[in-house]
Design an enzyme around this catalytic site. Structure first.
Site, PDB file in Angstrom:
ATOM      1  N   HIS A   9      46.718  10.752 -12.362  1.00 47.46           N
ATOM      2  CA  HIS A   9      46.491  12.126 -12.914  1.00 47.46           C
ATOM      3  C   HIS A   9      47.847  12.767 -12.703  1.00 47.46           C
ATOM      4  O   HIS A   9      48.569  12.731 -11.585  1.00 47.46           O
ATOM      5  CB  HIS A   9      45.485  13.119 -11.985  1.00 47.46           C
ATOM      6  CG  HIS A   9      45.067  14.348 -12.624  1.00 47.46           C
ATOM      7  ND1 HIS A   9      45.850  15.632 -12.475  1.00 47.46           N
ATOM      8  CD2 HIS A   9      43.944  14.815 -13.560  1.00 47.46           C
ATOM      9  CE1 HIS A   9      45.324  16.465 -13.236  1.00 47.46           C
ATOM     10  NE2 HIS A   9      44.126  16.156 -13.777  1.00 47.46           N
ATOM     11  N   ASP A  39      37.485  11.508 -15.813  1.00 43.09           N
ATOM     12  CA  ASP A  39      37.178  10.993 -16.893  1.00 43.09           C
ATOM     13  C   ASP A  39      36.761   9.508 -16.869  1.00 43.09           C
ATOM     14  O   ASP A  39      35.877   9.074 -17.670  1.00 43.09           O
ATOM     15  CB  ASP A  39      38.485  10.804 -17.823  1.00 43.09           C
ATOM     16  CG  ASP A  39      38.758  12.216 -18.381  1.00 43.09           C
ATOM     17  OD1 ASP A  39      39.796  12.718 -17.704  1.00 43.09           O
ATOM     18  OD2 ASP A  39      38.126  12.836 -19.286  1.00 43.09           O
TER      19      ASP A  39
END
Ligand code: SDX
Length: 391
Positions: free
Chosen positions: A271, A328
Site C-alpha cells: 500500500h 483488496d
C-alpha cells in the site's frame, strides 16, 4: 530536483489539499472517518449512516438518519432512457466500462437543472448519486449477463436492494442471503472513503475546474478501474486463478514477486500509505476466515490465498518492505466466496467509494480558498532551441 519543485513520483509526500473527512496514519495503521475509528464504525454502523457521517461530518440523530434514508430510498430509480443507454453497450462490455459511461451520462439526465454553486443543489446531486449507483451497477451487470433488469424495491435496505437487483429474476421469488448482505455491508463501509487516494484526487482535480458532480465522479470511476488501485480485488482472483492453473509453487510465485526484472507484483499486497497492516484488512480478514468456514466453496483457490498470506507474512523481503495483504486481498476472496461475478468487484468498490468521492467534491466547493487544481512538473526535456532554417 531543479531547485523549484522536487520531483516525487506519485506525489507521495506532496499535500494536495486540506480535508477534514478522513485521517490515515500509515505507520500506526489508523483510519478515522470524521474522527471515528473504522473498527467501531464497522462494528456498530451501517453504510448509509457512514454516508451521512462522511457527507455532513457528524453521526445523524434518529430523525436525521430516518430522513436521510428516506431521501435515498426515494431516488433509487433512474430515468428509463438510462436503461436504453446501457442497452447500447456491447453485450459483453465490462461492467466498469458501462459504469464509467453511464455515470458520466447522468450529467445529461440529472444535472441541467442543478447549479453547483448552490450548496443545496450540491447536496441533492450527492444524494442522487448515492441513491442511484446500486441501480446502475446492477443494470450494468444484468446487461452483461443478458438478463432482465430488476427495478429497486424501496421496502428493502440499501444493501438488500442492491443484492436483489443484482441476483433476482422476475421469474422466481428471491431470498436474501443474510451472510452475503452482512459481508457486503462491511465491505461497503470499509471502502467508503480513504483520504487522497488516486481516484479521490482525480475527482477533486476534475471537480476543481467546475465540472459537474456526475462528470467528476465518472473520472473517479475511470481511475479506480486500474489494477494498481480499485481493480486490485479483481486482479487478486485473476492472479490466484493463474497460479492455480499454472501449477506454480508458492516459492516460485514469491520469487517472481521479488524479481526486479519481472513486472509481476502480488496483487492485494502492499500500500502506498500503510506501512503497517491496513486496518481495513484486519477487519475484513476476520470476516473472510468466518465466511470461508461457513460457505466452503472454491476451496483450492482459498487455500492458495491463505498459503500466500502466510508465506508473505513470514518472508523477510515483504517484512522489510512492510508489504502486508491489503483490503483488496480479502475483499476479492470474500466476493468470490459469495459468487459475486469477478467483473463486478471494482463496480462494487466504486459504488461504495461514491460517498467518499462526492463528500470530497462537496468539501472542496465549500472551501473559501477553493480554486482550480494545477499540479506542477519538473521539466526534463530539451533546452530552448531554434527551428532549423531551410527545412
Ligand atoms: C488500493 O491509496 C489508497 O488509499 C488506495 C486504496 C483505497 O482505499 O483507495 O487503499 C485502495 O488501491 C489498495 C492497493 C491495491 N493495489 C494492489 O494490491 C496492487 C498491488 N500493490 C502494488 O501495486 C503496490 O503495493 C501499490 C501500488 C499498492 C503501492 O506501490 P508503491 O507505492 O510503488 O509501493 P512501494 O513504493 O511502497 O514499494 C516498496 C517496495 C518496492 O520494492 P523496492 O524498490 O523497495 O525493492 O515494495 C515493492 C516495490 O517493488 N512492492 C511490491 C509490491 N508492492 C510494492 N513487490 C511485490 N508485490 C507487490 N504487490
Amino acid at each position: 530536483d531543479t531547485g523549484i519543485f522536487t520531483y516525487d513520483p506519485g506525489f507521495a509526500t506532496t499535500a494536495s489539499c486540506k480535508s477534514a473527512i478522513t485521517f490515515i496514519d500509515g505507520d500506526e495503521g489508523i483510519l478515522l472517518y470524521r474522527g471515528y475509528p473504522i473498527e467501531q464504525l464497522a462494528e456498530h454502523s451501517t453504510y448509509l449512516e457512514v454516508c451521512y457521517l462522511l457527507m455532513y461530518g457528524e453521526l445523524p440523530n434518529k430523525e436525521q438518519g430516518e430522513s436521510f434514508n428516506h431521501i435515498i430510498s426515494q431516488h433509487t430509480m433512474v430515468h428509463e432512457n438510462i436503461r436504453d443507454f446501457i442497452d447500447g453497450f456491447r453485450y459483453d462490455a465490462h461492467p466498469m466500462a458501462m459504469l464509467v459511461g453511464t455515470v458520466g451520462a447522468m450529467s445529461s439526465f440529472y444535472h441541467d437543472s442543478l447549479d453547483i454553486n448552490n450548496p443545496e443543489h450540491r447536496e441533492i446531486s450527492a444524494q442522487r448519486l448515492i441513491a442511484k449507483m446500486p441501480t446502475i451497477a446492477s443494470y450494468c451487470y444484468k446487461h452483461h449477463r443478458g438478463m432482465p433488469f430488476m427495478y429497486p424495491d424501496n421496502n428493502l435496505g440499501y444493501v438488500e436492494n442492491f443484492t436483489r437487483m443484482m441476483f433476482a429474476v422476475p421469474a422466481e421469488d428471491f431470498t436474501l442471503n443474510p451472510v452475503a448482505v452482512k459481508a457486503i455491508e462491511l465491505i461497503m463501509i470499509l471502502h467508503a472513503d480513504h483520504e487522497q487516494n488516486a481516484s479521490t484526487s482525480t475527482v477533486r482535480l476534475s471537480g476543481s475546474s467546475g465540472a459537474n458532480p456526475f462528470a467528476s465522479i465518472a473520472s473517479g470511476v475511470a481511475c479506480l478501474w486500474g489494477p494498481a488501485h480499485g481493480g486490485a480485488n479483481e486482479a487478486v482472483i485473476n492472479m490466484l486463478d493463474r497460479i492455480l492453473y499454472s501449477g506454480e509453487t508458492i516459492e516460485q510465485v514469491i520469487a517472481r514477486a521479488k524479481d526486479k526484472n519481472d513486472p509481476f507484483r502480488l496483487m492485494g499486497f502492499g500500500h502506498r500509505v500503510y506501512k503497517n497492516f491496513d486496518p481495513r484488512a484486519r477487519l475484513i480478514q476476520k470476516m473472510c476466515y468466518d465466511l470461508l468456514k461457513e460457505l466452503g466453496g472454491d476451496q483450492p483457490l482459498f487455500e492458495l490465498a491463505m498459503e500466500l498470506e502466510r508465506a508473505t507474512l513470514e518472508d523477510e523481503y515483504f517484512i522489510e518492505r512492510k508489504l502486508y495483504p491489503n483490503v483488496d486481498f480479502y475483499s476479492g476472496i470474500i466476493l468470490r466466496a459469495l459468487d459475486i461475478p469477478m467483473n463486478m468487484f471494482t463496480v462494487m468498490f466504486a459504488m461504495s467509494r461514491t460517498v467518499g468521492w462526492i463528500s470530497h467534491w462537496m468539501e472542496m466547493h465549500e472551501d473559501p480558498e477553493f480554486r482550480i487544481g494545477r499540479p506542477r512538473q519538473v521539466y526534463t526535456g530539451a533546452a530552448q532551441r531554434d527551428y532549423p532554417s531551410g527545412r
